[in-house]
Design an enzyme around this catalytic site. Structure first.
Site, short mmCIF file in Angstrom:
data_model
loop_
_atom_site.label_atom_id
_atom_site.label_comp_id
_atom_site.label_asym_id
_atom_site.label_seq_id
_atom_site.Cartn_x
_atom_site.Cartn_y
_atom_site.Cartn_z
N GLU A 37 0.85 -1.19 0.00
CA GLU A 37 0.00 0.00 0.00
C GLU A 37 0.89 1.24 0.00
O GLU A 37 1.78 1.37 0.82
CB GLU A 37 -0.92 0.01 1.21
CG GLU A 37 -1.70 1.29 1.42
CD GLU A 37 -2.54 1.70 0.21
OE1 GLU A 37 -2.40 2.85 -0.23
OE2 GLU A 37 -3.32 0.87 -0.29
N GLY A 187 -24.51 12.43 -9.52
CA GLY A 187 -24.53 11.04 -9.10
C GLY A 187 -24.48 10.98 -7.59
O GLY A 187 -24.72 11.98 -6.90
N ALA A 188 -24.15 9.82 -7.05
CA ALA A 188 -24.16 9.63 -5.60
C ALA A 188 -23.23 10.63 -4.89
O ALA A 188 -23.61 11.22 -3.87
CB ALA A 188 -23.77 8.20 -5.25
N ILE A 189 -22.02 10.83 -5.42
CA ILE A 189 -21.08 11.72 -4.76
C ILE A 189 -21.60 13.15 -4.74
O ILE A 189 -21.61 13.82 -3.70
CB ILE A 189 -19.70 11.65 -5.44
CG1 ILE A 189 -19.09 10.26 -5.29
CG2 ILE A 189 -18.75 12.70 -4.86
CD1 ILE A 189 -17.83 10.04 -6.10
N ALA A 273 -17.66 16.44 -9.52
CA ALA A 273 -18.08 15.11 -9.05
C ALA A 273 -18.69 14.34 -10.22
O ALA A 273 -19.84 13.91 -10.18
CB ALA A 273 -19.10 15.26 -7.92
N GLY A 275 -17.72 11.44 -11.45
CA GLY A 275 -17.39 10.02 -11.44
C GLY A 275 -15.94 9.77 -11.09
O GLY A 275 -15.22 10.68 -10.65
N ASP A 315 -12.68 -1.43 -8.25
CA ASP A 315 -12.80 -0.35 -9.23
C ASP A 315 -11.90 -0.59 -10.43
O ASP A 315 -12.24 -0.19 -11.55
CB ASP A 315 -12.44 0.99 -8.58
CG ASP A 315 -13.46 1.44 -7.54
OD1 ASP A 315 -14.42 0.69 -7.29
OD2 ASP A 315 -13.29 2.54 -6.99
N HIS A 449 -43.76 -5.29 14.15
CA HIS A 449 -44.52 -4.05 14.16
C HIS A 449 -44.27 -3.31 15.47
O HIS A 449 -44.29 -3.92 16.54
CB HIS A 449 -46.02 -4.33 14.03
CG HIS A 449 -46.86 -3.09 14.12
ND1 HIS A 449 -46.96 -2.19 13.09
CD2 HIS A 449 -47.62 -2.60 15.14
CE1 HIS A 449 -47.77 -1.21 13.46
NE2 HIS A 449 -48.17 -1.44 14.70
#
Length: 470
Positions: A37, A187-189, A273, A275, A315, A449
């Site tokens: 990393e 979009g979501a971001i 934003a 993508g 990704d 419930h």
């Protein structure tokens, strides 16, 4: 470090939710694992994405609820909000979870290398410091799994300066909420940041090229969210393109075009934003002949690339670009490597999508339009939260559950939710689709419930024409 200490069964490059989960699963199955990393364990999701943004959303939603406290007989006079403290809290949560991953690596005896990985052969990686300078040597592994994730996609000719023109990374580190923000991409971001900053008093304008916000969600659900965000005061411009972004005197000017007409928007800040794009620039990858398409590594159903022994997940392997998809990609790849008998490829139909604005949006499976396009004859059941006893007591009556089922065989094809805790409620739908359940089977499941989950049972009944409470 001796040569035998640099030889592994598996080397994983990237310690995000795909890479670190794959490392743990491989160690559980007896593999000797190296994890490389270049930044912090947890990757973008934990450090600069999922976790800190959800912490900021929680702060914004607490603030919004406090403003409504009078509805519950609670009076919060002189209410104050400090965006800088909310940001500080979000960083603390990310730091805590990153340390948790460090513990997991030690517990599972995964050897962690800090630095940049570069292929020198199919089974060999050279590790250098983050700038690609000083080398810390090479490691060898029988199999190499790439989990390098993604980064914000930029617009051509738009310069990110980190002060006025931002990506999502800079947007979660501001020490105050700006007076105004133009967000390019809904979009979501984009939607989540719009919700965060609007709560803190920022005048937000959302600009979306496509005809709807959250353009990949069910059209009906996206329309309901559009209405909810507009009601909050967020300005939304769809079918609108961005022609240019310039910064003058510390302010942004955004030239937009819609239906052939141009206008200029002014803002203190601009958030790009639009993508994300894959981090596929792994040194030596191209030279080894690993096939890619539009920057994504081409993989088979077991996440193996065109070069045997080299795998790509998350990704880097293509849409949907979601943390939980990356984790499952990794598990599938590792279990296939280990030759387990019951491994199944990741099924795109079983991957939930979640947007954590308020109201939340969550979905799984086919939208109504896609189900029809595939030739299904469908039944659709809807249940509004305005008819839910629990939603009424919570004061969260906005939204609904929508169930789409195959009218011929009864199988549930998709579930779409907008409303309070939608991102938690979608789990039942995920299990239903995994088990190829029918609305009848959901309806027969006894939902406690009062709970919000009753809306799932009621929507299933509605798909059967037997709704009880609407």
């Amino acid at each position: 470090m001796r040569s035998d200490e640099r030889t592994f069964d598996l080397a994983v490059v990237g310690a995000g939710p795909g890479g670190y989960v794959a490392s743990v699963r491989a160690a559980q199955l007896g593999m000797r694992v190296a994890l490389v990393e270049r930044d912090r364990l947890g990757g973008t999701c934990l450090n600069w994405g999922c976790i800190p943004t959800k912490a900021l959303l929680q702060s914004s939603q607490v603030l919004s609820l406090m403003r409504r406290a009078g509805e519950f007989g609670i009076y919060a006079d002189n209410l104050r909000a400090d965006f800088g403290i909310a940001v500080k809290r979000s960083r603390e949560k990310a730091e805590r979870l990153s340390k948790g991953i460090e513990f997991l690596m030690r517990k599972n005896k995964v050897t962690v290398f800090s630095g940049e990985a570069r292929f020198t052969a199919v089974k060999e990686l050279e590790i250098t410091d983050r700038d690609g300078g000083k080398t810390s040597g090479a490691i060898r592994a029988e199999k190499i799994l790439l989990a390098t994730g993604s980064r914000p996609r930029l617009l051509p000719d738009v310069t990110i300066d980190g002060k006025v023109v931002l990506t999502s990374t800079e947007a979660m580190l501001l020490n105050r909420a700006p007076a105004s923000m133009i967000i390019i991409g809904a979009g979501a971001i984009g939607v989540e940041f719009a919700d965060i900053y609007q709560a803190y008093g920022t005048a937000v304008t959302l600009v979306e090229l496509l005809p709807a916000i959250l353009p990949y969600e069910d059209e009906e659900i996206a329309a309901l969210l559009h209405r909810a965000l507009t009601k909050k005061g967020i300005k939304i411009l769809t079918n609108t393109s961005v022609e240019r972004v310039v910064v003058e005197a510390g302010k942004a000017k955004v030239r937009i075009s819609s239906s052939g007409e141009s206008q200029e928007l002014l803002g203190e800040t601009v958030l790009v934003a639009v993508g994300r794009m894959p981090n596929s620039e792994v040194g030596g990858l191209k030279e080894l002949g690993v096939a890619t398409r539009n920057g994504f590594v081409t993989v088979n159903e077991w996440m193996e690339s065109s070069v045997p022994g080299i795998y790509a997940i998350g990704d880097l392997a293509g849409a949907p670009l979601l943390a939980h998809k990356a984790s499952h990609d990794g598990i599938v790849a590792i279990e296939k490597m280990a030759k387990l008998d019951d491994v199944e490829p990741v099924d795109p139909r079983r991957i939930p999508s979640c947007t954590y604005c308020h109201p939340q949006v969550a979905s799984i499976g086919l939208t109504e339009a896609k189900a029809k396009a595939k030739g299904y004859t469908i039944r659709v059941g809807r249940f509004p939260f305005s008819a839910s006893g629990m939603a009424i007591t919570l004061g969260e009556t906005e939204g609904m559950v929508k169930v789409i089922a195959d009218a011929t065989h009864g199988e549930i094809l998709g579930v779409h939710i907008i409303g309070a805790h939608a991102t938690e409620l979608i789990a039942e739908a995920g299990l239903a689709i995994a088990l190829e359940a029918t609305p009848e089977e959901i309806a027969r499941s006894i939902h406690a419930h009062p709970t919000l989950s009753e809306a799932m049972g009621e929507a299933a009944l509605a798909a059967l024409g037997r709704a009880l409470h609407v």
